[in-house]
Design a protein around this motif. Structure first.
Motif, PDB file in Angstrom:
ATOM      1  N   LEU A 144       0.834  -1.211   0.000  1.00 60.06           N
ATOM      2  CA  LEU A 144       0.000   0.000   0.000  1.00 60.06           C
ATOM      3  C   LEU A 144       0.863   1.253   0.000  1.00 60.06           C
ATOM      4  CD1 LEU A 144      -2.803  -0.988   2.529  1.00 60.06           C
ATOM      5  CD2 LEU A 144      -2.836  -1.133   0.064  1.00 60.06           C
ATOM      6  N   VAL A 145       2.026   1.200   0.682  1.00 58.83           N
ATOM      7  CA  VAL A 145       2.871   2.387   0.767  1.00 58.83           C
ATOM      8  C   VAL A 145       3.441   2.727  -0.602  1.00 58.83           C
ATOM      9  CG1 VAL A 145       4.817   3.446   1.929  1.00 58.83           C
ATOM     10  CG2 VAL A 145       3.431   1.788   3.132  1.00 58.83           C
ATOM     11  N   PHE A 148       0.773   4.157  -2.910  1.00 53.25           N
ATOM     12  CA  PHE A 148       0.487   5.575  -2.693  1.00 53.25           C
ATOM     13  C   PHE A 148       1.643   6.451  -3.165  1.00 53.25           C
ATOM     14  CE2 PHE A 148       0.482   9.330   0.126  1.00 53.25           C
ATOM     15  CZ  PHE A 148      -0.664   9.902  -0.360  1.00 53.25           C
ATOM     16  N   VAL A 163      -5.724   7.696   0.255  1.00 52.44           N
ATOM     17  CA  VAL A 163      -4.862   7.307   1.367  1.00 52.44           C
ATOM     18  C   VAL A 163      -5.691   7.006   2.611  1.00 52.44           C
ATOM     19  CG1 VAL A 163      -4.297   9.577   2.304  1.00 52.44           C
ATOM     20  CG2 VAL A 163      -2.650   7.780   2.461  1.00 52.44           C
ATOM     21  N   LEU A 209      -6.786   3.541   2.065  1.00 54.82           N
ATOM     22  CA  LEU A 209      -5.694   2.592   2.302  1.00 54.82           C
ATOM     23  C   LEU A 209      -5.474   2.413   3.802  1.00 54.82           C
ATOM     24  CD1 LEU A 209      -3.033   3.484  -0.397  1.00 54.82           C
ATOM     25  CD2 LEU A 209      -4.910   1.871  -0.492  1.00 54.82           C
ATOM     26  N   ALA A 210      -5.631   3.519   4.574  1.00 47.47           N
ATOM     27  CA  ALA A 210      -5.471   3.411   6.033  1.00 47.47           C
ATOM     28  C   ALA A 210      -6.490   2.425   6.596  1.00 47.47           C
ATOM     29  CB  ALA A 210      -5.642   4.780   6.671  1.00 47.47           C
ATOM     30  N   PHE A 211      -7.723   2.477   6.094  1.00 46.12           N
ATOM     31  CA  PHE A 211      -8.741   1.551   6.591  1.00 46.12           C
ATOM     32  C   PHE A 211      -8.447   0.114   6.161  1.00 46.12           C
ATOM     33  CE2 PHE A 211     -11.164   5.337   7.506  1.00 46.12           C
ATOM     34  CZ  PHE A 211     -11.839   4.981   8.648  1.00 46.12           C
ATOM     35  N   TYR A 259      -5.523  -1.110   5.762  1.00 46.35           N
ATOM     36  CA  TYR A 259      -4.477  -1.548   6.683  1.00 46.35           C
ATOM     37  C   TYR A 259      -5.076  -1.873   8.040  1.00 46.35           C
ATOM     38  CZ  TYR A 259      -0.683  -0.910  10.035  1.00 46.35           C
ATOM     39  OH  TYR A 259       0.176  -1.061  11.069  1.00 46.35           O
ATOM     40  N   SER A 271      -1.980  -5.316   7.668  1.00 46.35           N
ATOM     41  CA  SER A 271      -0.791  -5.447   6.851  1.00 46.35           C
ATOM     42  C   SER A 271      -0.888  -4.461   5.693  1.00 46.35           C
ATOM     43  CB  SER A 271      -0.688  -6.881   6.331  1.00 46.35           C
ATOM     44  OG  SER A 271       0.306  -6.945   5.349  1.00 46.35           O
ATOM     45  N   THR A 272       0.262  -3.874   5.316  1.00 44.13           N
ATOM     46  CA  THR A 272       0.245  -3.028   4.125  1.00 44.13           C
ATOM     47  C   THR A 272       0.716  -3.804   2.909  1.00 44.13           C
ATOM     48  OG1 THR A 272       2.478  -2.262   4.541  1.00 44.13           O
ATOM     49  CG2 THR A 272       0.708  -0.925   5.424  1.00 44.13           C
TER      50      THR A 272
END
Lengths: 99, 505
Positions: free
Chosen positions: B130-131, B134, B176, B179-181, B183, B188-189
């Protein structure tokens, strides 16, 4: 730890930011509101990182901070270019492109 | 205890290194004084960089490896999409060779931003985390915001830059947050970790996960201009310098759909029951909105913008079904989309530099008699975008519809057909203007080629449509026809790409 309260704060910040982007007309204030939206994500990421007990969310939050800084730089650059052209610093007045 | 540094596979990473290294070299060479260096060497270096990256992709073809502790993954999907992105980038360099935008923005900066944006797209389509997803999205977007505003003397260029910046940033912030949700729900990202978490537990109806999916669909929807998040597209496409519009239209779409494939057909595959119907509904809305919006346009850049919204809907159908066939159809359609769109934009640029009418459809009146070659290319591109047989667009649409029906979304296939029928109304209007209208009486070939500029104190000669623009138009026009008649090379490529997401069947 109860994740709910952290998420409530983060959702509140995100909503304030989104409402600001939708209603304000000065690009500088809009950029501030965008920062709020990104930082809401940071609050959520760090709360989740604490909940799961791993560092991935914290690393993600640092990346988000860097990106937020870049976006503001570009935004300010465009606003300065608009100002030099004596264009209105108001997103409702910028309506050359429509249709 | 010192943390162990990850092992870096430099061979696999080489295309990305080439693009970023090329960007730095172009930026530095652009600082040199002689005008020849800035106006000829710098674009040539940018072209060489794109060629190097594409060549390194050929070298690495067939590998399926994780890079940098699983942050990126080099496989056929990443390399095929990188070829599309590099071809678009090279075309954009040629199209902007004599344009106003690089002169106003200093050549080095302009081409370096283009290369950086392409590098971001490569990160995005190779992301496995995910990182990195982004970071790639932002590395692609932020240079594009600047590139849209590079014609600083033209108000519409600045306006489009600011609009794209604000709306793009809203999209990124929403993405983003989503993506935080994701995670938060899965812990896990890493895409593999998310897949495992979704596989092993009953997370599929978890509200955190559903919120995350919804917000990330919205965020990617902004980037891929999927209705109802498409409103920025016509304004930004019209205001941006035309070579940048061409780059945005094709490369951004390829990158955004690469991200869609990685995230939804890869990491979130087990939650397909959650996002499948929602994305299918969005695809149907996008097809209808894009085609209806294009009907009344007189500016060709706006028309292409609405048409790109509609095409995003067709592409999304390949993502929705989450099958190997859908993946192949999406990649095939993206390649076809590259050929026909760049051909069309090259002809738009030719006319923009020859007439004071800019990109208005009136600039094309009678083009068939005055300049048959560009008119023929434009005709092929328009017919291909509409999906007429014997052009590549037909095969692409056929493939997508086949994938939709195979994936139990037959109704979506019907929507695509209806959308194509609607789209004939505006594509054929351009063709009719070229072949059936009289050319305007007064010859308009004496204009400077930059009518929209208020201050003309850049002492360089007025840009004409040079040989390189005609070459781009001819190459991509011929490719559109060629792959419509002999599609098997592209088919083979798409089939090989189909093996890169191993969880699909």
């Amino acid at each position: 730890m109860n994740i709910g309260w952290y998420l409530a704060v983060s959702t509140l910040i995100f909503s304030i930011g989104a409402a600001g982007v939708l209603t304000r007309r000065n690009p500088l204030v809009i950029l501030l509101c965008l920062e709020l939206m990104l930082n809401a994500a940071n609050v959520a990421l760090i709360a989740f990182a604490r909940m799961h007990g791993n560092g991935e969310g914290q690393i993600f939050a640092i990346v988000v901070m860097v990106v937020a800084a870049c976006e503001v730089c570009i935004g300010l650059g465009v606003v300065v270019a608009l100002y030099r052209r004596r264009l209105p610093i108001d997103v409702d007045e910028l309506r050359e492109l429509q249709g | 205890m010192t943390p162990k540094a990850p092992i870096i596979d430099w061979a696999g990473l080489s295309p990305l290194v080439a693009l970023l290294g090329g960007a730095v070299i172009v930026l530095l060479v652009g600082l040199l004084r002689p005008r020849f260096v800035r106006e000829v060497i710098v674009p040539l270096l940018a072209l060489a960089t794109f060629a190097t990256a594409a060549g390194l992709g050929i070298w690495q073809w067939g590998e399926q490896i994780s890079l940098i502790s699983g942050a990126l993954r080099l496989d056929q999907l990443a390399i095929a999409l990188m070829w599309i992105i590099c071809a678009t980038g090279a075309a954009a360099v040629l199209l902007s060779w004599r344009a106003v935008a690089p002169r106003e923005a200093a050549h080095g900066e302009y081409y370096a931003l283009l290369l950086t944006s392409a590098a971001g797209m490569l990160v995005l389509v190779a992301a496995q985390n995910l990182v990195t997803l982004f970071a790639g999205l932002e590395l692609l977007s932020i240079p594009l915001y600047v590139l849209c505003a590079t014609e600083m003397r033209r108000e519409t260029s600045l306006e489009s830059g600011l609009k794209y910046l604000i709306i793009g940033s809203v999209g990124s912030a929403t993405f983003v947050y989503g993506l935080a949700f994701l995670y938060g729900a899965t812990g896990s990202t890493d895409f593999a970790g998310i897949d495992r978490a979704l596989n092993s537990s009953s997370l599929v109806s978890d509200p955190l996960l559903l919120t995350g999916i919804a917000l990330s669909v919205v965020g990617l929807g902004f980037k891929a201009s999927i209705a109802p998040f498409h409103q920025w597209t016509p304004d930004v496409y019209e205001g941006a310098p035309t070579p940048i519009t061409a780059f945005m239209a094709v490369a951004t779409k390829a990158a955004a759909f690469g991200a869609f494939l990685r995230l939804f057909d890869g990491a979130l595959l087990n939650a397909q029951a959650d996002w499948g119907p929602a994305l299918a509904a969005l695809a149907a809305i996008t097809i209808v909105v894009g085609n209806v919006g294009a009907l009344g346009q007189t500016s060709l850049k706006r028309l292409m913008a609405w048409s790109s919204v509609a095409q995003a809907g067709y592409l999304l159908a390949g993502v929705v079904v989450a099958t190997k066939l859908g993946l192949q159809a999406t990649v095939f359609y993206l390649a076809v989309y590259l050929f026909m769109n760049i051909a069309a934009f090259a002809v738009i640029i030719i006319r923009e530099r020859q007439t004071p009418l800019g990109d208005d459809i009136a600039a094309f009146a009678g083009l068939g008699t005055t300049a048959p070659l560009p008119a023929a290319v434009m005709t092929v591109a328009m017919l291909s975008l509409a999906g007429i047989p014997a052009t590549a667009g037909f095969i692409g649409k056929f493939y997508v519809i086949e994938a939709a029906i195979d994936g139990n979304y037959a109704w979506l296939g019907i929507v695509i057909v209806i959308g194509s029928m609607l789209s004939l109304a505006y594509y054929l209007r351009v063709v009719a203007a070229m072949w059936m209208l009289e050319a305007p009486e007064a010859p308009v070939s004496t204009v400077t080629g930059r009518p929209a500029l208020a201050g003309g104190d850049l002492d360089a000669p007025a840009p004409g449509a040079g040989i390189e623009v005609y070459a781009v138009a001819a190459v991509f026009g011929v490719a559109t026809l060629f792959f419509g008649i002999v599609p098997s090379p592209l088919f083979d490529l798409a089939v090989k790409v189909g093996s890169s997401l191993t969880s699909l069947f």
